[in-house]
Design an enzyme around this catalytic site. Structure first.
Site: not given
Length: 201
Positions: A174, A160
């Site tokens: 995401d 991330d």
């Protein structure tokens, strides 16, 4: 010999048929493909595949760049302290949820991919193709991390890097999953099904 009172009924049937065809065309279904349902379905599948490939490629490329150039370095401020790029390894689901359930989320991602492939067999709606393509690309992006990144197969941590202020760190996979989910909710509220039919509750 045709009776005069038969004509209104026939006219009504023809009008209804025309209305149904118009609804189908508006929904992105087969009739606009020259009356060939198979061609309409193949076109929708191609649309789904293109959206999924673009979402997957963007996610994969950005993660490679983050690992090579950002991991182990200070965060990059994009918009002051409101938005930063910061490399984070996430063992959980989207936005850091469920860090102790890595294997479970891996299985769920694989199941989502299988379900999308099955739905694609009866897909005649372009909006649904876009929504499912986003879901598929996002699921493949995070599943790739689960399989190939450390600490091991099916237990890998997702990369991330998008870090808004006062919010969890996430990635493009995401984002694609969330956008696809929101689009599906909108399509469902509007009564449009994956097969292109429109229903009104």
């Amino acid at each position: 010999m045709e009776r005069a009172d038969d004509k209104p009924e026939r006219a009504d049937a023809e009008t209804a048929g025309t209305a149904e065809e118009g609804t189908a065309v508006a929904a992105g279904t087969g009739p606009e493909e020259g009356g060939r349902p198979g061609a309409g379905r193949r076109r929708r599948v191609v649309e789904l595949a293109i959206v999924a490939a673009v979402a997957y490629a963007l996610d994969l490329i950005t993660k490679i760049l983050v690992v090579e150039r950002l991991e182990g370095h200070d965060p990059i401020e994009v918009i002051g302290t409101w938005l930063r790029f910061q490399a984070v390894r996430n063992p959980g689901a989207a936005f850091g949820i469920g860090e102790a359930l890595t294997i479970v989320f891996t299985v769920i991602a694989a199941a989502v991919i299988v379900v999308i492939v099955r739905i694609a067999r009866k897909l005649y709606s372009t909006p649904w193709a876009v929504a499912l393509g986003l879901l598929l690309g996002g699921a493949l992006g995070n599943l790739t991390d689960r399989v190939f990144r450390s600490p091991g197969v099916f237990r890998g941590h997702v990369v991330d890097f998008i870090a808004p202020a006062h919010f969890a760190v996430f990635n493009l996979a995401d984002t694609a999953i969330v956008c696809g989910g929101v689009l599906i909710v909108i399509l469902s509220f509007r009564g449009l099904d994956p097969d292109g039919t429109v229903h009104r509750d």
